[in-house]
Design a protein around this motif. Sequence first.
Motif, PDB file in Angstrom:
ATOM      1  N   GLN A   1      49.155  -4.499 128.065  1.00 18.85           N
ATOM      2  CA  GLN A   1      50.195  -3.833 127.289  1.00 18.85           C
ATOM      3  C   GLN A   1      50.156  -4.220 125.816  1.00 18.85           C
ATOM      4  O   GLN A   1      50.541  -3.432 124.947  1.00 18.85           O
ATOM      5  CB  GLN A   1      51.578  -4.153 127.876  1.00 18.85           C
ATOM      6  N   GLN A   2      49.694  -5.434 125.526  1.00 16.26           N
ATOM      7  CA  GLN A   2      49.683  -5.927 124.145  1.00 16.26           C
ATOM      8  C   GLN A   2      48.361  -5.647 123.423  1.00 16.26           C
ATOM      9  O   GLN A   2      48.212  -5.993 122.245  1.00 16.26           O
ATOM     10  CB  GLN A   2      49.947  -7.438 124.131  1.00 16.26           C
ATOM     11  N   HIS A   3      47.400  -5.063 124.120  1.00 15.40           N
ATOM     12  CA  HIS A   3      46.083  -4.827 123.526  1.00 15.40           C
ATOM     13  C   HIS A   3      46.200  -3.793 122.405  1.00 15.40           C
ATOM     14  O   HIS A   3      46.601  -2.655 122.644  1.00 15.40           O
ATOM     15  CB  HIS A   3      45.117  -4.325 124.606  1.00 15.40           C
ATOM     16  N   PRO A   4      45.830  -4.150 121.170  1.00 14.36           N
ATOM     17  CA  PRO A   4      46.038  -3.227 120.051  1.00 14.36           C
ATOM     18  C   PRO A   4      45.058  -2.060 120.004  1.00 14.36           C
ATOM     19  O   PRO A   4      45.262  -1.114 119.234  1.00 14.36           O
ATOM     20  CB  PRO A   4      45.870  -4.136 118.825  1.00 14.36           C
ATOM     21  N   TYR A   5      43.970  -2.130 120.795  1.00 16.36           N
ATOM     22  CA  TYR A   5      42.943  -1.091 120.718  1.00 16.36           C
ATOM     23  C   TYR A   5      42.748  -0.324 122.020  1.00 16.36           C
ATOM     24  O   TYR A   5      41.942   0.600 122.073  1.00 16.36           O
ATOM     25  CB  TYR A   5      41.596  -1.712 120.316  1.00 16.36           C
ATOM     26  N   LEU A   6      43.439  -0.699 123.080  1.00 17.10           N
ATOM     27  CA  LEU A   6      43.126  -0.137 124.391  1.00 17.10           C
ATOM     28  C   LEU A   6      43.421   1.365 124.458  1.00 17.10           C
ATOM     29  O   LEU A   6      42.596   2.153 124.936  1.00 17.10           O
ATOM     30  CB  LEU A   6      43.898  -0.880 125.476  1.00 17.10           C
ATOM     31  N   GLU A   7      44.571   1.765 123.990  1.00 19.05           N
ATOM     32  CA  GLU A   7      44.911   3.194 124.026  1.00 19.05           C
ATOM     33  C   GLU A   7      43.962   3.991 123.134  1.00 19.05           C
ATOM     34  O   GLU A   7      43.513   5.088 123.495  1.00 19.05           O
ATOM     35  CB  GLU A   7      46.360   3.408 123.594  1.00 19.05           C
ATOM     36  N   ASP A   8      43.618   3.414 121.972  1.00 13.62           N
ATOM     37  CA  ASP A   8      42.651   4.075 121.092  1.00 13.62           C
ATOM     38  C   ASP A   8      41.288   4.179 121.763  1.00 13.62           C
ATOM     39  O   ASP A   8      40.582   5.188 121.607  1.00 13.62           O
ATOM     40  CB  ASP A   8      42.507   3.299 119.779  1.00 13.62           C
ATOM     41  N   PHE A   9      40.910   3.155 122.519  1.00  6.68           N
ATOM     42  CA  PHE A   9      39.628   3.173 123.215  1.00  6.68           C
ATOM     43  C   PHE A   9      39.558   4.323 124.215  1.00  6.68           C
ATOM     44  O   PHE A   9      38.567   5.063 124.269  1.00  6.68           O
ATOM     45  CB  PHE A   9      39.396   1.846 123.937  1.00  6.68           C
ATOM     46  N   TYR A  10      40.607   4.488 125.022  1.00  9.82           N
ATOM     47  CA  TYR A  10      40.594   5.576 125.996  1.00  9.82           C
ATOM     48  C   TYR A  10      40.583   6.942 125.301  1.00  9.82           C
ATOM     49  O   TYR A  10      40.032   7.909 125.836  1.00  9.82           O
ATOM     50  CB  TYR A  10      41.789   5.463 126.938  1.00  9.82           C
ATOM     51  N   GLY A  11      41.150   7.022 124.099  1.00 11.95           N
ATOM     52  CA  GLY A  11      41.133   8.276 123.358  1.00 11.95           C
ATOM     53  C   GLY A  11      39.802   8.552 122.690  1.00 11.95           C
ATOM     54  O   GLY A  11      39.385   9.710 122.569  1.00 11.95           O
ATOM     55  N   ASN A  12      39.113   7.491 122.261  1.00 11.91           N
ATOM     56  CA  ASN A  12      37.823   7.644 121.576  1.00 11.91           C
ATOM     57  C   ASN A  12      36.954   6.423 121.893  1.00 11.91           C
ATOM     58  O   ASN A  12      36.822   5.508 121.080  1.00 11.91           O
ATOM     59  CB  ASN A  12      38.046   7.768 120.067  1.00 11.91           C
ATOM     60  N   PRO A  13      36.354   6.374 123.093  1.00 10.06           N
ATOM     61  CA  PRO A  13      35.617   5.175 123.527  1.00 10.06           C
ATOM     62  C   PRO A  13      34.520   4.706 122.573  1.00 10.06           C
ATOM     63  O   PRO A  13      34.449   3.502 122.282  1.00 10.06           O
ATOM     64  CB  PRO A  13      35.046   5.599 124.889  1.00 10.06           C
ATOM     65  N   PRO A  14      33.650   5.579 122.055  1.00 16.22           N
ATOM     66  CA  PRO A  14      32.586   5.064 121.173  1.00 16.22           C
ATOM     67  C   PRO A  14      33.110   4.383 119.912  1.00 16.22           C
ATOM     68  O   PRO A  14      32.520   3.426 119.418  1.00 16.22           O
ATOM     69  CB  PRO A  14      31.774   6.326 120.826  1.00 16.22           C
ATOM     70  N   LYS A  15      34.226   4.879 119.385  1.00 17.99           N
ATOM     71  CA  LYS A  15      34.743   4.338 118.125  1.00 17.99           C
ATOM     72  C   LYS A  15      35.382   2.966 118.305  1.00 17.99           C
ATOM     73  O   LYS A  15      35.260   2.095 117.424  1.00 17.99           O
ATOM     74  CB  LYS A  15      35.750   5.311 117.523  1.00 17.99           C
ATOM     75  N   PHE A  16      36.046   2.747 119.462  1.00 20.85           N
ATOM     76  CA  PHE A  16      36.829   1.523 119.618  1.00 20.85           C
ATOM     77  C   PHE A  16      36.312   0.609 120.735  1.00 20.85           C
ATOM     78  O   PHE A  16      37.005  -0.330 121.130  1.00 20.85           O
ATOM     79  CB  PHE A  16      38.296   1.878 119.886  1.00 20.85           C
TER      80      PHE A  16
ATOM     81  N   ASP B   1      48.817   7.225 131.722  1.00 16.87           N
ATOM     82  CA  ASP B   1      48.285   8.345 130.943  1.00 16.87           C
ATOM     83  C   ASP B   1      46.913   8.036 130.359  1.00 16.87           C
ATOM     84  O   ASP B   1      46.025   8.900 130.360  1.00 16.87           O
ATOM     85  CB  ASP B   1      49.253   8.707 129.814  1.00 16.87           C
ATOM     86  N   MET B   2      46.734   6.822 129.853  1.00 21.40           N
ATOM     87  CA  MET B   2      45.475   6.514 129.188  1.00 21.40           C
ATOM     88  C   MET B   2      44.304   6.397 130.170  1.00 21.40           C
ATOM     89  O   MET B   2      43.149   6.392 129.753  1.00 21.40           O
ATOM     90  CB  MET B   2      45.599   5.226 128.355  1.00 21.40           C
ATOM     91  N   GLU B   3      44.583   6.293 131.490  1.00 26.81           N
ATOM     92  CA  GLU B   3      43.514   6.228 132.481  1.00 26.81           C
ATOM     93  C   GLU B   3      43.204   7.594 133.097  1.00 26.81           C
ATOM     94  O   GLU B   3      42.338   7.697 133.971  1.00 26.81           O
ATOM     95  CB  GLU B   3      43.897   5.251 133.602  1.00 26.81           C
ATOM     96  N   ALA B   4      43.875   8.644 132.634  1.00 27.38           N
ATOM     97  CA  ALA B   4      43.723   9.966 133.251  1.00 27.38           C
ATOM     98  C   ALA B   4      42.300  10.508 133.120  1.00 27.38           C
ATOM     99  O   ALA B   4      41.858  11.304 133.950  1.00 27.38           O
ATOM    100  CB  ALA B   4      44.715  10.946 132.620  1.00 27.38           C
ATOM    101  N   SER B   5      41.580  10.064 132.088  1.00 24.97           N
ATOM    102  CA  SER B   5      40.226  10.589 131.853  1.00 24.97           C
ATOM    103  C   SER B   5      39.135   9.751 132.524  1.00 24.97           C
ATOM    104  O   SER B   5      37.947  10.047 132.367  1.00 24.97           O
ATOM    105  CB  SER B   5      39.957  10.654 130.347  1.00 24.97           C
ATOM    106  N   VAL B   6      39.512   8.713 133.256  1.00 29.47           N
ATOM    107  CA  VAL B   6      38.511   7.856 133.894  1.00 29.47           C
ATOM    108  C   VAL B   6      37.755   8.652 134.955  1.00 29.47           C
ATOM    109  O   VAL B   6      38.348   9.292 135.823  1.00 29.47           O
ATOM    110  CB  VAL B   6      39.176   6.621 134.539  1.00 29.47           C
ATOM    111  N   SER B   7      36.417   8.602 134.901  1.00 30.09           N
ATOM    112  CA  SER B   7      35.589   9.398 135.802  1.00 30.09           C
ATOM    113  C   SER B   7      35.098   8.579 136.985  1.00 30.09           C
ATOM    114  O   SER B   7      35.081   7.342 136.958  1.00 30.09           O
ATOM    115  CB  SER B   7      34.374   9.950 135.049  1.00 30.09           C
ATOM    116  N   ALA B   8      34.652   9.295 138.018  1.00 27.84           N
ATOM    117  CA  ALA B   8      34.071   8.626 139.187  1.00 27.84           C
ATOM    118  C   ALA B   8      32.809   7.873 138.797  1.00 27.84           C
ATOM    119  O   ALA B   8      32.540   6.781 139.314  1.00 27.84           O
ATOM    120  CB  ALA B   8      33.773   9.659 140.275  1.00 27.84           C
ATOM    121  N   ASP B   9      32.021   8.443 137.891  1.00 27.31           N
ATOM    122  CA  ASP B   9      30.778   7.773 137.461  1.00 27.31           C
ATOM    123  C   ASP B   9      31.086   6.442 136.783  1.00 27.31           C
ATOM    124  O   ASP B   9      30.371   5.450 136.987  1.00 27.31           O
ATOM    125  CB  ASP B   9      29.996   8.668 136.499  1.00 27.31           C
TER     126      ASP B   9
END
Length: 221
Positions: free
Chosen positions: A39-54, A143-151
Amino acid sequence: MLNWPKARIEICGPLGAGKTTLLNLLAYYGAKPIYEPVQQHPYLEDFYGNPPKFALEKCCFFALDYLHSLKLHSAHENTIALDASVPLLKAYHDMAPLRMDERLMADDLLDGIAAQLPPADLYIHLSADTQYLLKRIARRGRDMEASVSADYVEGLNRRLDHHIGRVASHSRLLVLEVQSLEGLTEPESIRPVIEKINKTLHMALEANSGKAEQTSMSLTQ
């Protein structure tokens, strides 16, 4: 309460395996919990939104927090338990969309952390197949895990198996099938599992003590 020695337990498991739930229950029975700062991770939500950038920021923050937490609680006289571990951090690093220079930087950081610390006295591997994990991830509805794929989950599982296999030869490993723990979320229902963990930890400490004594004797001969 159970008799917890001075020791370190690290819970390993892929996304959705129930690491924090198990940590909560270990805490109920007297172990000292150390939580990964999701919950305190400052980049986690940004990572799920744009993985290569963060990806690099996400990986490094978790790794440095793990090291800081262990240093902070190193003098604790009871068993400390974490829902993080070097094998799990390495698995996540392997799956992160890092550039080559970023990957080398992240790997150097984790290797340096691992070199500073002894292995955990007990690793708990929460094991589950990909489809079962995907159902659990969907059920908790982040919400931020909604895009997690099976792969991604499948790859994380494979990499975690690999990295745990590398530490299992020099530290005790307890594998728990996540599906067999389904529904055991209350202290009384989970007690047999916690007692098994406690017993395995004591056995691991005895085994490690015996190995240390043998090494000492061989050096003095």
